[in-house]
Design a protein around this motif. Structure first.
Motif, PDB file in Angstrom:
ATOM      1  N   HIS A 330      85.063 -28.683  25.204  1.00 55.26           N
ATOM      2  CA  HIS A 330      85.542 -27.355  24.817  1.00 55.26           C
ATOM      3  C   HIS A 330      87.062 -27.253  24.923  1.00 55.26           C
ATOM      4  N   ALA A 340      79.417 -20.762  23.413  1.00 60.61           N
ATOM      5  CA  ALA A 340      79.024 -22.172  23.385  1.00 60.61           C
ATOM      6  C   ALA A 340      79.247 -22.821  24.748  1.00 60.61           C
ATOM      7  N   LYS A 343      76.638 -21.481  27.158  1.00 63.86           N
ATOM      8  CA  LYS A 343      75.320 -22.018  26.784  1.00 63.86           C
ATOM      9  C   LYS A 343      75.191 -23.463  27.260  1.00 63.86           C
ATOM     10  N   ASP A 344      76.244 -24.253  27.114  1.00 67.29           N
ATOM     11  CA  ASP A 344      76.191 -25.640  27.594  1.00 67.29           C
ATOM     12  C   ASP A 344      76.006 -25.684  29.108  1.00 67.29           C
TER      13      ASP A 344
END
Length: 760
Positions: A330, A340, A343-344
């Motif tokens: 990221h 995202a 969520k990871d």
């Protein structure tokens, strides 16, 4: 042979005859019956005849009152005839097969036990009235010890070897007669009769110790062979299978006390060998997500002392590496997406929580390794590119606290309507679990507080969802951590009560403003600090504000209202090209539009003066109205200026009378800053201010309770008490100590400067 004719001679002759009778009956009746499988029965009459001989000889009175020696003679006779029987049946084990030797020894032992059992009943009188008063063994023990001397001592080595041969064959896959092995090993166990450590002394020395050595040597060879021929996974499968087999073997025919030492030897040879290798294969199992093999590795290594910590360290290293890859992914992304990223984090956390629960049996050592791993990468900031910034602009650091808070904000706004209650509860549980790994929890608190304030004041919130998340944070961090968040929710509810009272007040005075006005009263200590602008509000709104201020003053004491117009929303009605629209917007946007009811055109500078607002706020309102999704205003640029996508003070603005849209209810969007750097800096500054107060309060509490304390102890204790809230920098603690000294809360000892004294 000539016998004496006196009473003693007669007695001696009777004793000899009795012994001879017993020996003959023993050979012809007892031994014959047992060895024939009782095809030649030993009847009750036979038993009574032999018992009567023993009884009569023992109870015969000596005419001269001399000591009756019959019991001693009978005891010796018993021992002699048992010994004679055993000597005639000695086993020549040389060259005999293992199977034949086992069967023969077992047969001898089983027959001997039956013979002794039967004969003891005949000589029962001796046990009741003779051996119990002397140092002699009971007839039972004496009979069994005769076997120990005459048979067992001669064959024990060969017998042990025969047993080992059978066990070896069974380990290599052959089917053996376990019942026969159990009986043969039972011989070693039974030879301990009469010892202090019944059933174990002879067995431990003559069988168990050599057997453990034999087993250790066998599995040492097997471990080397498996390591050369198999992968680590296959090695562990075979090791687990062999351990289970040895456990079944111990239960089937070994003594119950042999199970633990046997399993310990197998574990040592098979597992410690694997543990001492540089590569246990555990990381490969994690990489391939081979759950069954992970569970097997845990079951195996948890069996040996210090077996879990080495693979838990591998778990820590792998999870840390995987987490840092997420941070790196990221950080290298052109645009940071908090959804995202979070969520990871949730996915990796759910993965390892599941492994911990299902494969690792919630082992506390692994739980700590996973916790430490998450703390290692969750607290690493993500490098983010400033959106819209020119190439070469330095990246900014975005903390996990901010990203997790943004995700929670999104959940509270949207997900509550898209998820069922159970699903939302599950997601919130996972988010709070990730929150638990954050060191600086006060950063999250401040980000979340600001976002909660906007939701409560601007959006329609789900009160149950908000309270659910706050209650989870409260359970993890304690009531003080969520007190201000709970206060904000309380203010929201109290504001509804104030609004109802204000309406009753207006009704009593028969006063109206021509529009509905809703006021929300916020407690300063609970809500974030908002910037207050001296806005020149329209006359209608000014009347409502003044009336509410008068009403509030009459209802309260020592309270002052500060109006935060930047958080207000307004719904106004606009007519464009004979079409009516309901426009929902911010207070600043509404004040700009309402000015065009009095004049057709305004420059940016004129609007700034009319509203008494800073140019930045006016600029944001004009950009959203003239250059946003709904272009309600038209912008005209002076001829001397270049056409720009921005707004300048010299630009002229007027109403777009041709404005139209399919919808009649429109929400005018606000201009969102391209980067949250300024917001993050404000949060950081607010957090630093709160930390200064928290450190000082903690220092004063410690000093008040301790009175005298050394500098290192004070710093360490302060950091420890605050660690659940944030990681206190020792340098900051030292500065706060200096500040408290300057304010005369504490003082240094005159003789020892590192010693502090509390000043009451």
């Amino acid at each position: 042979m000539q016998h004496g004719s006196g009473p003693n001679g007669e007695k001696q002759s009777k004793l000899e005859k009795g012994c001879h009778t017993l020996q003959k009956a023993f050979e012809e009746k007892v031994v014959a019956a047992v060895e024939s499988g009782y095809r030649r029965p030993f009847t009750g009459a036979d038993h009574m005849a032999m018992y009567t001989v023993v009884y009569d000889l023992c109870t015969e009175c000596n005419l001269n009152n001399a000591i009756n020696k019959a019991p001693d003679v009978l005891y010796s006779t018993y021992a002699e005839m048992v010994t004679k029987y055993l000597k005639e049946r000695r086993i020549e084990s040389t060259g005999m097969s293992a199977d034949k030797l086992l069967r023969l020894v077992v047969q001898r032992w089983e027959n001997h036990k039956m013979i002794v059992k039967t004969t003891v009943k005949v000589f029962g009188y001796l046990d009741r009235f003779h051996t119990k008063h002397t140092a002699l063994d009971t007839t039972t023990d004496k009979g069994l010890k005769c076997f120990l001397t005459e048979i067992y001592s001669a064959v024990k080595v060969d017998l042990r070897g025969a047993i080992f041969e059978h066990i070896q064959r069974e380990r290599e896959g052959e089917v053996v007669e376990r019942g026969l092995l159990r009986q043969a090993i039972g011989v070693f166990i039974d030879m301990g009769i009469g010892d202090d450590c019944y059933e174990t002394k002879v067995y431990n020395v003559d069988f168990e110790a050599p057997f453990l050595t034999f087993t250790g040597n066998y599995y040492e060879r097997e471990a080397k062979r498996w390591m050369a021929e198999n992968s680590t996974t296959e090695y562990m499968k075979k090791a687990e299978q062999r351990l289970n087999e040895e456990l079944q073997r111990a239960e089937a025919y070994l003594h119950r006390n042999s199970e633990k030492p046997l399993i310990r030897v197998v574990e040592q040879k098979l597992l410690e060998t694997l543990l001492n290798l540089e590569e246990t294969g555990f990381i490969a199992l994690l990489q391939d997500n081979r759950l069954d093999d992970i569970a097997r590795a845990y079951r195996l290594f948890s069996r040996i002392a210090k077996g879990v910590p080495p693979i838990s360290r591998l778990m820590y290293e792998y999870v840390t590496s995987e987490g840092k890859q997420i941070v790196q992914k990221h950080s290298s992304s052109p645009e940071l997406c908090y959804k995202a990223y979070t969520k990871d984090l949730l996915d990796i956390h759910q993965k390892y929580r599941s492994i911990l629960k299902n494969q690792l049996n919630d082992d506390p050592i692994f739980a700590k390794s996973i916790k430490d791993a998450f703390e290692a990468f969750v607290n690493q900031p993500v490098q983010s590119h400033v959106k819209g910034a020119p190439p070469g602009t330095p990246t900014i650091k975005v903390s996990c606290s901010e990203l997790i808070s943004n995700y929670c904000d999104m959940l509270m706004k949207n997900a509550a309507s898209k998820m069922d209650d159970d699903e939302l509860e599950n997601v919130l549980e996972q988010v709070v679990a990730i929150f638990g790994y954050i060191n600086d929890k006060d950063h999250f608190q401040e980000f979340y507080r600001k976002q909660l304030s906007k939701r409560l004041l601007v959006s329609v919130v789900n009160d149950d969802c908000e309270r659910s998340l706050i209650s989870k944070l409260k359970m993890r961090q304690g009531a003080p951590y969520t007190s201000r968040l709970e206060g904000m929710l309380k203010d929201k509810n109290l504001s509804a009560d104030w609004q109802a009272k204000f309406r009753n007040h207006l009704a009593a005075k028969k006063m109206t403003f021509g529009f509905d006005a809703t006021m929300q009263v916020l407690t300063t200590g609970c809500w974030p600090s908002f910037q207050i602008f001296p806005l020149n509000v329209p006359a209608q709104a000014k009347a409502a504000i003044d009336e509410f201020a008068t009403f509030y003053d009459s209802e309260t004491q020592s309270r002052k209202l500060n109006w935060v117009h930047s958080l207000g929303t307004v719904t106004i009605e606009g007519v464009f090209n004979r079409q009516k629209f309901q426009l929902q917007m911010t207070t600043f946007q509404a004040c700009v539009l309402l000015l065009f009811n009095h004049k057709d055109e305004y420059t940016g500078d004129e609007l700034m003066k009319k509203l008494n607002l800073p140019w930045d706020e006016v600029k944001k309102a004009l950009q959203s109205l003239a250059m946003g999704k709904y272009r309600i205003l038209l912008k005209e640029v002076p001829e001397s200026s270049k056409i720009s996508k921005s707004v300048d003070g010299g630009d002229t603005f007027k109403i777009n009378n041709e404005f139209t849209d399919k919808s009649r209810k429109l929400k005018i969007p606000t201009v969102v800053a391209k980067a949250n750097l300024k917001h993050a800096q404000q949060v950081q500054q607010s957090v630093e201010d709160d930390r200064r107060h928290a450190i000082e309060a903690c220092l004063v509490r410690i000093m008040k309770s301790r009175k005298l304390i050394e500098h290192p102890i004070l710093v360490g204790e302060c950091a420890a008490q605050l660690s659940n809230h944030f990681i206190a920098d020792p340098r900051h603690i030292k500065r706060r100590i200096e500040e408290l000294i300057a304010r005369e809360y504490i003082e240094r000892d005159a003789d020892k400067p590192s010693l502090y004294r509390y000043l009451a």
